[in-house]
Design a protein around this motif. Sequence first.
Motif, PDB file in Angstrom:
ATOM      1  N   LYS A  15       0.836  -1.205   0.000  1.00  0.00           N
ATOM      2  CA  LYS A  15       0.000   0.000   0.000  1.00  0.00           C
ATOM      3  C   LYS A  15       0.871   1.256   0.000  1.00  0.00           C
ATOM      4  N   VAL A  16       1.957   1.215   0.752  1.00  0.00           N
ATOM      5  CA  VAL A  16       2.869   2.369   0.807  1.00  0.00           C
ATOM      6  C   VAL A  16       3.484   2.624  -0.557  1.00  0.00           C
ATOM      7  N   LEU A  17       3.944   1.564  -1.204  1.00  0.00           N
ATOM      8  CA  LEU A  17       4.586   1.732  -2.505  1.00  0.00           C
ATOM      9  C   LEU A  17       3.591   2.218  -3.545  1.00  0.00           C
ATOM     10  N   HIS A  18       2.389   1.672  -3.492  1.00  0.00           N
ATOM     11  CA  HIS A  18       1.400   2.108  -4.467  1.00  0.00           C
ATOM     12  C   HIS A  18       0.997   3.564  -4.217  1.00  0.00           C
ATOM     13  N   ALA A  19       0.846   3.930  -2.958  1.00  0.00           N
ATOM     14  CA  ALA A  19       0.500   5.321  -2.641  1.00  0.00           C
ATOM     15  C   ALA A  19       1.577   6.272  -3.148  1.00  0.00           C
ATOM     16  N   ALA A  20       2.828   5.854  -3.050  1.00  0.00           N
ATOM     17  CA  ALA A  20       3.928   6.699  -3.554  1.00  0.00           C
ATOM     18  C   ALA A  20       3.835   6.855  -5.067  1.00  0.00           C
ATOM     19  N   SER A  21       3.462   5.776  -5.761  1.00  0.00           N
ATOM     20  CA  SER A  21       3.350   5.867  -7.217  1.00  0.00           C
ATOM     21  C   SER A  21       2.184   6.760  -7.622  1.00  0.00           C
ATOM     22  N   LYS A  22       1.147   6.830  -6.789  1.00  0.00           N
ATOM     23  CA  LYS A  22       0.030   7.722  -7.070  1.00  0.00           C
ATOM     24  C   LYS A  22       0.380   9.163  -6.730  1.00  0.00           C
ATOM     25  N   GLN A  23       1.162   9.331  -5.669  1.00  0.00           N
ATOM     26  CA  GLN A  23       1.512  10.672  -5.201  1.00  0.00           C
ATOM     27  C   GLN A  23       2.534  11.345  -6.104  1.00  0.00           C
ATOM     28  N   CYS A  24       3.503  10.567  -6.591  1.00  0.00           N
ATOM     29  CA  CYS A  24       4.620  11.127  -7.369  1.00  0.00           C
ATOM     30  C   CYS A  24       4.674  10.443  -8.730  1.00  0.00           C
ATOM     31  N   ASP A  25       4.518  11.210  -9.785  1.00  0.00           N
ATOM     32  CA  ASP A  25       4.498  10.638 -11.132  1.00  0.00           C
ATOM     33  C   ASP A  25       5.811   9.965 -11.500  1.00  0.00           C
ATOM     34  N   ALA A  26       6.924  10.476 -10.982  1.00  0.00           N
ATOM     35  CA  ALA A  26       8.243   9.964 -11.369  1.00  0.00           C
ATOM     36  C   ALA A  26       8.714   8.828 -10.474  1.00  0.00           C
ATOM     37  N   TYR A  27       7.879   8.402  -9.524  1.00  0.00           N
ATOM     38  CA  TYR A  27       8.319   7.385  -8.555  1.00  0.00           C
ATOM     39  C   TYR A  27       8.727   6.081  -9.228  1.00  0.00           C
TER      40      TYR A  27
ATOM     41  N   ILE B  21       8.976   6.318   1.722  1.00  0.00           N
ATOM     42  CA  ILE B  21       8.890   6.910   3.064  1.00  0.00           C
ATOM     43  C   ILE B  21       9.434   8.336   3.067  1.00  0.00           C
ATOM     44  N   LEU B  22      10.503   8.569   2.308  1.00  0.00           N
ATOM     45  CA  LEU B  22      11.072   9.921   2.263  1.00  0.00           C
ATOM     46  C   LEU B  22      10.140  10.897   1.545  1.00  0.00           C
ATOM     47  N   LEU B  23       9.185  10.395   0.791  1.00  0.00           N
ATOM     48  CA  LEU B  23       8.189  11.257   0.153  1.00  0.00           C
ATOM     49  C   LEU B  23       7.086  11.664   1.115  1.00  0.00           C
ATOM     50  N   GLN B  24       7.047  11.051   2.310  1.00  0.00           N
ATOM     51  CA  GLN B  24       5.998  11.328   3.280  1.00  0.00           C
ATOM     52  C   GLN B  24       6.475  12.303   4.337  1.00  0.00           C
ATOM     53  N   SER B  25       5.527  12.997   4.916  1.00  0.00           N
ATOM     54  CA  SER B  25       5.821  13.910   6.019  1.00  0.00           C
ATOM     55  C   SER B  25       5.810  13.136   7.321  1.00  0.00           C
ATOM     56  N   SER B  26       6.757  13.469   8.175  1.00  0.00           N
ATOM     57  CA  SER B  26       6.843  12.822   9.482  1.00  0.00           C
ATOM     58  C   SER B  26       6.423  13.813  10.552  1.00  0.00           C
TER      59      SER B  26
ATOM     60  N   PRO C  29      23.123  -0.405  10.671  1.00  0.00           N
ATOM     61  CA  PRO C  29      22.356   0.775  10.244  1.00  0.00           C
ATOM     62  C   PRO C  29      20.875   0.620  10.584  1.00  0.00           C
ATOM     63  N   TYR C  30      20.218   1.759  10.836  1.00  0.00           N
ATOM     64  CA  TYR C  30      18.793   1.744  11.145  1.00  0.00           C
ATOM     65  C   TYR C  30      18.060   2.762  10.277  1.00  0.00           C
ATOM     66  N   PHE C  31      17.124   2.259   9.478  1.00  0.00           N
ATOM     67  CA  PHE C  31      16.123   3.092   8.810  1.00  0.00           C
ATOM     68  C   PHE C  31      14.797   2.514   9.284  1.00  0.00           C
ATOM     69  N   PHE C  32      14.309   3.051  10.389  1.00  0.00           N
ATOM     70  CA  PHE C  32      13.191   2.418  11.089  1.00  0.00           C
ATOM     71  C   PHE C  32      11.880   3.066  10.689  1.00  0.00           C
ATOM     72  N   ASP C  33      10.989   2.239  10.207  1.00  0.00           N
ATOM     73  CA  ASP C  33       9.652   2.669   9.826  1.00  0.00           C
ATOM     74  C   ASP C  33       8.727   2.396  11.007  1.00  0.00           C
TER      75      ASP C  33
END
Length: 1196
Positions: free
Chosen positions: A351-363, A399-404, A455-459
Amino acid sequence: MAPPATKRRKLSHSDSSEDRDVAISGSNNFARNGSEDSEQSSGDEDPMEEHGLYGDEDALGSEGEEGDSVEEDTPVAVKKSKTTGPEHRAKPRKGIDDIPQDGVYTAEIYKSNLFKLQVDELLKQVKPKYGKKEVTNAMHTLKSIIEQIPSREPQLVHDAEKSLLKSSKVSTPFPHPRPPKDAKYKLEYEKPAVINVTGSYVLEIATKHGDELCVDLVVTMPSSLFQEKDFLNYRYFYKRAYYLACIAVGIKESKDHKFEIRFESLNGNSLQPILVVRPSKDASGDFSASKFCINVLLSPGEKIFSPEKLLPEKNCVRPKGSKDELSSKLVPTPFYNATLQADCSITAYLKVLHAASKQCDAYKDACILGRVWLRQRGFHGHARKGGFGNFEWAAIIAILLQSSSGTGAPILSAGYSSYQLFKATIQFLATRDLTKIPFAFQAANVSLPKTEGVPYFFDGERGLNLLFKMTAWSYRLLQKEAKNTLKSLADSTFDQFDSTFILKVESPLYRYDSILELPLTGFEQDTNEEDIRQTLPRTCKKLYTTLTRGLGNRITSLSISLPEETGWQVSSSRPFEDRQGRILIGLETDPVNSTRLVDHGPSAENKKEAASFRQFWGEKSELRRFKDGSILESLVWSQKESSGTIVEQIIRHILQRHISARVAESAKFSGDSFNHLITAGGLSGQSGTTPFLTLMSAFSTLEKDIRSLENLPLQIRHIISADPQLRYSSIDPPFNVSKQMKTPASIVVQFEGSGRWPDDLLAIQRTKVAFLLKLAELLSGENAQYVTRVGLENTSQPSQNQSFLDIITPSGAAFRLRIHHDREAFLLHHQLKDKSLDGPSREAAAHALATYKRDFLRIPAHTQAMQALCTRFTALSPSIRLTKKWFASHLLSSHFAPEFIELLVARSFLQPAPWTTPSCATNGFLRTLFWLSRWDWTHSPLVVDLANTESGADSMKADDLAAITTRFEAWRRIDRDLNRVVLFAASNLDPDGTTWTDRARPAKVVARRMTVLAQAAVSVLKDTELGIVAGKTGVADFQPETLFAGPLSDYSFVLRIARPFTRFGRLKADAKADNAMFKNLQLQMQSEGRDVEAVGYAPASLFVEELKEVYGNTIIWFYDEEGGDVVAGLWNPLAAGKRGWKVRLGTSTVPVAGKAKASKRYGGVDAVVNTGGILNEIARLGGDLIEKIEVFDIQK
């Protein structure tokens, strides 16, 4: 019973105005994920709610180099929607990549207009066509089979396993440790809750690569199978393995359809076995002929287990009998927790990946660019291949396309182009150290365990560290590659598209300076034990920690590679680790520090640090007092060649002390393996220029002596070096105190200006002779030990320099001095402007001007630049010498200017992308060969910025490169057949590009042979690399000499030069003098060996030059200018072929019967070259110089 017909569902989202539907029909479970997925409705229905959710690596699925890939474009089985009304039609959206862009706009969003065109073409080439009918049908068939598998009653663990093995010959792929024999919980199988097909194939971010494309089918297990505490002590993974085995039984026993099924570990994680389905060899249908495989993955669904229980700081593997309240005191199990959470998060991440593709045309395009970048650098989601692959890249961008809530605005903008998204993600990876400053998204109340190097990239929303499969070394390598790419993309002059996306960077022979091989059999463990997969990571971590501490700043990078894992038959248990497997450790060294003989440790006053130092190094550590009065713990390493390099000595000592003596004995080390092919090829001290220091010192002394001379007619303005020996780039060190220098080093003297110089070119040459005679007289008078003699050259060319002065110093160094007078250039330009000048005279004047610029302007400037570069890059000098030896070994050196070869190697250091600057001679040489093998010199020039410094004012600009490119294109239009300029080599010092290659130097046939030989060498290296990676070839088994040996049978004939006239004969004479028993005899032989007449005397070269004058273009000659023992000849087919007989053919011929029209005038007689007669003439001309002549193919 056939499943009821339902609406055709879409496999992927489409950006077009008409939605595309998937040709898969089945139950609603196949398309929907329960009732909560039906919230959206109406004409703008979200395809992800209709689709299945996630399958392959884009949501923690199976990512293989062969997965997500196709070799060729294939048609897509799609169907346009029948509802075409405005209320049902999605609004067409125009992405930023689709907007027509002018030059200014494109330059702001992309690196350049050309770069955008290259990116667009790349995306077009790597995107597969989606919706193949045979794959869709195969997935529907599998879904039907899985849904019809009958339920199995609950059984105790071992009873359930035995039942499957006995009835269906299917082994249960339990992870290690296996379930305890006294386990009280039971295993069972029930019909899946949901079966979905999703992933990169559905999101349309897959790429074509390899032989097959893997599409994943995710089976969601029913929640009734699990209990609240199944997340503890592998219970979930045992139930998962049994459920997968039951699916394997159902597919295997299917009578209507035949599939080939195997177990594999998902991304190398033994806790996550999967089922790989391929068409059976004896099956029929479309799927059997396709290049697809289907991965069956399992998921427990979302929120089956509490996310708080699976956080990285929690412990989920507890000792028997421990209580929950004591779990906080146990060691955290972050890898176990993340693996379980990854299975639970499949739906959420898709769902996250698909939402990114909808949000950003170049994703989507940014994901594809990232996939290509990762693949070219050897990164993969597989734990043994870095643990960072396509899913991690796509999820990080999403995730970097989203606001935290903690950070505010997103790091990446949805308005970015695909290139901007790609570059910004690279910048994030390069500049942020996630081991020191973890990135946490929506995870304000989560405490992450501090583990060195992890390394930690924690979602926080999904409770997963996306980098949980990465190791300390793989993360450092990823960060280093990101920094290299970021630096390349910042280059505003040269196009770095190839280095970013096209070149394969992962080859260990090009990437690393040294490779260490450790056989698994050397470790004190049985490779037939199942838990070796658990002990190997701990072993590698210990190796990394101890080696990085011991080597310190001697290395810049260390990477560890483990043997590849393979799948196994469903009827057998998980295979043991291959006994022939090896751990490969790649090292990139710092040339300045890697050869340091003494390491300084802590002071004796620092008791704690000194004790730790002694504990680590053992008996190797010793206390020493230094000149500044300090008393330090120290390490002293041996300089003896028998001891190996200093890096090797350190590694073997560390292995013996901290791992085991058996490992140290079985270790094989390969580092700078080509340096022994040249004299003093290893880096001495801190520079590769050390073998040339004696000659440089002699040149400085001569310069001082000449400048101190009195009674010279004019004062000296410059004395400049203009020779490979004086820029550290001759194959052999030119001079030492024990032998006479045979080849004089060229130097150029320029006097102050004077109006008394004549205005006639011939008179200027006579004046130069007078100056040289006066200089010789004064120099010999000042120091009687100087030997001087004036020589003549180019006597038939009055417009060129005709005189030189040979100077032999008391130490034995020899120099050849020429006088530069800038008035010559003016006079030659004046001649060319004279319209009354005839054609031959104009050609002679143009040639003389080009020669003047080359000898008195370009070569001195090139020499100064190379001197600076060889001092700056310690490995440049031996790399140039190795490359020149390669050219000489293949008899090509006479066709290429030495300056051209030096430019080739300098390019590998000044434009090293995609690698870092070479740190040893072997790397510099091999990367030069690699570039040569790919260089399309017909359509691309060689351009090198010799002033390429971080902030150099004289560095080449984009306009300079454009001007050079324009000049190259003009040459190609003028000389379409490449008869005059075959290779175009330009630099900031020589923008003309033809100084070193004009007048067909080399000819097309020679340039083509250079390319073919380079490609053959790269092919040998590729085979060696594959053997090393596959474990079939040891790192120390490769013989570098194989790259320097070419077949002589490719030539028409070969002249064997007598040994006394070759450099081997000279070396033997020098060795005889050096090895004299008594000192007086040695000095006598050396004084006798100071043969002034031998200086500058190269009989083989002079003989070949004479043969060229005699036979012209009838024969193409190949020989080693340094005095090799072979001269090869190739009959020119244009000049030596059959032709009509006539008088004055220009060479010796014999008559033969012919059919040529021209031969009818002479009675039907043709003429062919008299090859036998010519070879006899050559033997007579050569006399004692030629030992024998070998003829390989008289018709060649």
